[in-house]
Design an enzyme around this catalytic site. Structure first.
Site, PDB file in Angstrom:
ATOM      1  N   LEU A 174       0.827  -1.218   0.000  1.00 17.11           N
ATOM      2  CA  LEU A 174       0.000   0.000   0.000  1.00 17.11           C
ATOM      3  C   LEU A 174       0.860   1.266   0.000  1.00 17.11           C
ATOM      4  O   LEU A 174       0.414   2.296  -0.503  1.00 17.11           O
ATOM      5  CB  LEU A 174      -0.968  -0.011   1.186  1.00 17.11           C
ATOM      6  N   HIS A 175       2.065   1.193   0.531  1.00 23.76           N
ATOM      7  CA  HIS A 175       2.884   2.419   0.497  1.00 23.76           C
ATOM      8  C   HIS A 175       3.333   2.755  -0.921  1.00 23.76           C
ATOM      9  O   HIS A 175       3.840   3.832  -1.170  1.00 23.76           O
ATOM     10  CB  HIS A 175       4.072   2.344   1.482  1.00 23.76           C
ATOM     11  N   ASP A 176       3.109   1.802  -1.846  1.00 19.64           N
ATOM     12  CA  ASP A 176       3.428   2.057  -3.256  1.00 19.64           C
ATOM     13  C   ASP A 176       2.347   2.858  -3.965  1.00 19.64           C
ATOM     14  O   ASP A 176       2.531   3.224  -5.126  1.00 19.64           O
ATOM     15  CB  ASP A 176       3.548   0.729  -4.025  1.00 19.64           C
ATOM     16  N   SER A 227       3.428   8.254  -4.236  1.00 21.29           N
ATOM     17  CA  SER A 227       2.776   7.775  -3.027  1.00 21.29           C
ATOM     18  C   SER A 227       3.501   8.336  -1.805  1.00 21.29           C
ATOM     19  O   SER A 227       4.245   9.306  -1.927  1.00 21.29           O
ATOM     20  CB  SER A 227       2.788   6.251  -3.032  1.00 21.29           C
ATOM     21  N   GLU A 280       4.610   7.512   2.734  1.00 22.47           N
ATOM     22  CA  GLU A 280       4.441   6.788   3.995  1.00 22.47           C
ATOM     23  C   GLU A 280       3.356   7.509   4.778  1.00 22.47           C
ATOM     24  O   GLU A 280       3.152   8.705   4.601  1.00 22.47           O
ATOM     25  CB  GLU A 280       5.757   6.763   4.772  1.00 22.47           C
TER      26      GLU A 280
END
Ligand code: SAM
Length: 404
Positions: free
Chosen positions: A310-312, A365, A367
């Protein structure tokens, strides 16, 4: 103009901290090493003049990055460790590739000055512990990945941001990476370059071996094993975007009492790479080509796991990925497990901050803080049921369920 003399009081404080942390380290306190590295860095900053800092930034950092990349091509690290790491001249190091010894000497002494290679005398090189790490192909792949992927678009990032009037990049298909690289989506661009794609996966794999495993911070027995239904899809632990299967192999070793199905889902090219590594050969791990933007084929699984997936992706795409999982989940039973960092609101770890800028640069994207994770997951109708962490600068583990 900034003073050329470091502030003695600040240096004295920093020295005292290094002495305290150093003492704990020498007393074998397991948490002391990272503290010592941080306080030693603070001491260097305190003792440097502002001009020292500027020259380190402008001269040393680009030199180190370029020299390391060239050294991988020149096989300097591998050659340095050959024959038990005996001292070698630039002639010896150059023999591996037929490069000009004069060039090899210039790169080697740059590596020495940046701590990547040792020196025993004039034009005589020996490996240090960093050389030994980089001599391993998987770790050298990190240097390739950084240079060919990050640096190439980092050089264009300021221009991109100026052109967009400094808007926060949010579009995965039209961001800094596309600006620097022919408008291609990052993963398609990577898939079209098999050598870089391999370097990326080798590096990710190597990196993971040095991070605390998610199973050391998450109560897998209580949350996954107890109450596990043993038939069909309900028994499955699905690793979504799981690379070449290392996560599942580790899970199998670390939680052997999990007897349900283990399913690896990835892009077809990565499934092929996992097959070539015989990941599914004994039948315990099932390999599935699956695009996580399409309906999830494993319905009502025990867990849908995603590590640094998901951090991508920006929030919009994360919602699409989570929506596909939500559609497949059994309320109250299935869990989504997200292994990603939760960046601190204050004094964020340098690892998290670097990764945040990398993610902006590569995939538009970022963090996320704990609050941002809760908002994102909650906006999909899912509920965060736990956030687990171990140590500063590592990935944590976020558990979410579809409430009953
Ligand atoms: C940062 S890597 C993380 C890999 C793995 N989870 C790990 O931690 O080692 C992200 C992964 O997502 C995969 N991926 C990208 N787009 C995908 C898609 N549409 N469907 C499935 N996997 C995808 C990539 O191939 C890559 O392996």
């Amino acid at each position: 103009m900034a003073s050329e003399t470091p502030d003695m009081e600040t240096v004295a404080q920093a020295l005292k901290q290094v002495a305290e942390d150093g003492k704990m380290f020498m007393n074998n306190d397991p948490s002391a090493r990272e503290k010592l590295v941080a306080s030693a860095r603070a001491l260097v900053l305190a003792a440097e003049t502002p001009m020292d800092s500027l020259l380190w930034h402008v001269w040393a950092l680009p030199t180190r990055t370029a020299a390391a990349r060239i050294a991988v091509d020149l096989k300097i690290f591998e050659t340095a460790v050959d024959n038990g790491g005996c001292p070698k001249s630039s002639d010896d190091l150059a023999a591996a590739t037929g490069a000009a010894p004069t060039l090899v000497k210039r790169i080697s002494r740059a590596l020495v000055s940046m701590g990547m290679l040792g020196e025993q005398g004039p034009d005589l090189y020996i490996p240090n512990s960093f050389t030994k790490l980089l001599a391993n192909r998987e770790y050298g792949a990190g240097i390739i990945f950084n240079f060919e992927i990050n640096m190439a678009s980092f050089t264009k990032l300021p221009e991109y941001l100026r052109n967009t009037k400094f808007q926060n990049p949010e579009n995965a298909r039209d961001g800094p990476f596309q600006y620097a690289n022919d408008n291609k989506p990052a993963f398609s661009w990577l898939v079209e370059r098999p050598e870089l794609f391999e370097a990326f996966h080798l590096y990710i794999h190597a990196l993971r071996q040095h991070r605390p495993s998610w199973t050391s911070m998450y109560p897998a027995q209580a949350r996954l094993v107890e109450g596990l239904k043993l038939d069909g899809d309900a028994s499955a632990f699905v690793d979504v975007g799981g690379s070449v299967g290392q996560i599942l192999q580790d899970f199998r070793a670390e939680v052997p009492q999990y007897t349900g199905r283990l399913v690896l889902q990835e892009l077809p090219e990565v499934v092929a790479a996992a097959t070539a590594k015989s990941v599914g050969a004994d039948g315990r791990i099932e390999l599935q080509a699956h695009d996580f933007f399409t309906p999830q084929p494993v319905r009502g699984a025990r867990a849908y796991f995603m590590r640094t997936v998901l951090h991508d992706w920006p929030d919009a795409q994360c919602r699409q990925i989570l929506a596909q999982l939500k559609d497949a989940m059994e309320p109250g039973y299935s869990r989504i497990l997200i292994s990603d960092c939760a960046i601190s609101d204050e004094k964020a770890a340098w690892q998290h901050v670097s990764m945040d800028i990398f993610m902006m640069n590569q995939v538009s994207s970022r963090e996320r803080t704990e609050r941002e994770w809760r908002e994102l997951i909650g906006s999909c109708g899912l509920e965060v049921t736990g956030i687990y962490n171990k140590g500063d600068g590592n990935e944590g583990l976020i558990e979410a369920i579809l409430p009953l």
